[in-house]
Design an enzyme around this catalytic site. Structure first.
Site: not given
Ligand code: NAP
Ligand code: F7E
Length: 329
Positions: A124, A126, A148
């Site tokens: 990520s 992050e 995270y």
């Molecule tokens: P998401 O919607 O939050 O999905 C997370 C998945 O992880 C869910 O299917 C959840 O299953 C599963 N999970 C949680 N705890 C687990 C455990 N103990 N064992 C097995 N599975 C478990 O995430 P996403 O947005 O699809 O992202 C997919 C991956 O890419 C994640 O690793 C995330 O950190 C990474 N990522 C996401 C982004 C983004 O912007 N979306 C960016 C960079 C990296 P349940 O249904 O059981 O909760």
């Molecule tokens: O926050 C700000 C918050 O929770 C984005 C995950 O998929 O992308 C995601 O992480 C920004 C942050 O995503 C609210 O403070 C303001 O600056 O949508 P977010 P994230 O933290 O960028 C990365 C790449 C991943 O890997 C992660 O798994 O928005 N913000 N107000 C807020 N965020 C939330 N959630 N809620 C608010 O009310």
């Protein structure tokens, strides 16, 4: 020739897009599902006809070994994680166990069952956190700002380590934020689009958010899962930044989402709500995906404005459907 894929995190946003992509290419797809009665199972089955489910949990090594022995995959996509940064501050140990140590459990399971299985690890942006340079590339140093982010850095390094130590095909995609109508409601983009739709329909008045000034490089999840698959088709495992190269603030996201519905976000959004501020923030992310474009031939297709309106339209349609069902019943 398509093979067999096992996806952890199949019930999440990326899991369903990836399963659909692989099924469309003729893969036999298994989804690892945790819990004895996962509420998302039915929806995933509907979205991904032909998928087979396996029980397993990233906290439980033996369940991963059993799933690999039963599925005999050629490719494993490790998407499972505690992925919400906000929650990771409140449940730091669990985040370390699932998002960090979960990766080495998968690597160890692969090593013992069949080290020829290819692994994609979901790294990520992050990990860059308090960024050392802009834009961020595969060579930018990490400085994570949340439990995270720290757990993802561990997952990233252990993936590189198993590749170098045991010659395994283990690659990481360093993906910047990617969104869609399937995004969880806890993430800011979907929280905004869902609230804008409800406000338009008179179901909600205000939207409470935290920091509106943070900036993210937001792309479309459907585009990003294609990059995951392309990484697995390479002759050698490697790591790639996947991003659009453009950054926007949470405030801009609000402006576009509300104005798409003829609303002014200033009339509805309450910012700096302490509940949504983080102990440490990632202020600005912007990725340079030149390597992915050059080596994988990958390109993002959905631009920012289109992503926002796609999500707003989907939330408006979903809310209208709920209202129709409630009115009929
Ligand atoms: P998401 O919607 O939050 O999905 C997370 C998945 O992880 C869910 O299917 C959840 O299953 C599963 N999970 C949680 N705890 C687990 C455990 N103990 N064992 C097995 N599975 C478990 O995430 P996403 O947005 O699809 O992202 C997919 C991956 O890419 C994640 O690793 C995330 O950190 C990474 N990522 C996401 C982004 C983004 O912007 N979306 C960016 C960079 C990296 P349940 O249904 O059981 O909760
Ligand atoms: O926050 C700000 C918050 O929770 C984005 C995950 O998929 O992308 C995601 O992480 C920004 C942050 O995503 C609210 O403070 C303001 O600056 O949508 P977010 P994230 O933290 O960028 C990365 C790449 C991943 O890997 C992660 O798994 O928005 N913000 N107000 C807020 N965020 C939330 N959630 N809620 C608010 O009310």
């Amino acid at each position: 020739m398509p093979g067999t894929a096992l996806i952890t995190g199949v019930t999440g946003q990326d899991g369903t897009y990836l399963a659909q992509l692989l099924l469309s290419k003729g893969y036999h797809v298994y989804g690892l599902v945790r819990g004895q009665n996962n509420p998302r199972l039915e929806a995933v089955g509907r979205l991904c006809p032909g998928i087979e489910f396996m029980e397993g949990d990233l906290l439980d090594h033996s369940s991963l070994v059993a799933a690999l022995e039963a599925a005999q995959p050629t490719e494993v996509y490790n998407l499972g994680a505690i992925s919400f940064v906000g929650l990771s501050f409140k449940q730091a140990l669990l985040t370390g166990e699932v998002t960090g140590l979960g990766v080495v459990r998968v690597l160890e399971a692969i090593r013992s069952v069949n080290p020829a299985i290819r692994l994609y690890q979901a790294s990520s942006s992050e990990m860059f956190g308090k960024v050392r340079e802009t834009p961020q590339t595969e060579l930018t140093a990490f400085h994570p700002r949340s439990p995270y982010g720290v757990a993802k850095v561990y997952g990233h390094h252990i993936t590189v380590n198993y590749r170098e130590s045991y010659g395994m095909f283990a690659c990481s995609g360093i993906l910047f934020n990617h969104e869609s109508p399937r995004r969880g409601l806890e993430f800011v983009t979907r929280k905004i689009t869902n609230a804008a739709a409800k406000i338009k329909l008179g179901l909600q008045k205000e939207l409470h958010l935290g920091n509106l000034d943070s900036q993210r490089d937001w792309g479309f999840a459907g585009d990003y899962v294609e990059a995951m698959h392309l990484m697995m088709l390479q002759p050698e495992p490697d790591d790639f930044v996947i991003a659009t190269g453009a950054t926007h603030s949470v405030r801009e996201f609000c402006e576009i989402a509300f104005s798409h519905l003829g609303l002014n976000y200033r009339d509805h959004v309450v910012s700096d709500d302490a509940r949504f501020l983080r102990p440490a923030e990632v202020d600005l992310l912007i990725g340079d995906a030149s390597k992915a474009k050059r080596v994988l031939g990958w390109q993002p297709r959905v631009p920012f404005g289109e992503l926002v309106t796609m999500m707003v339209d989907a939330d408006l349609a979903a809310q209208q459907k709920i209202m129709r069902i409630e009115a009929a019943g």
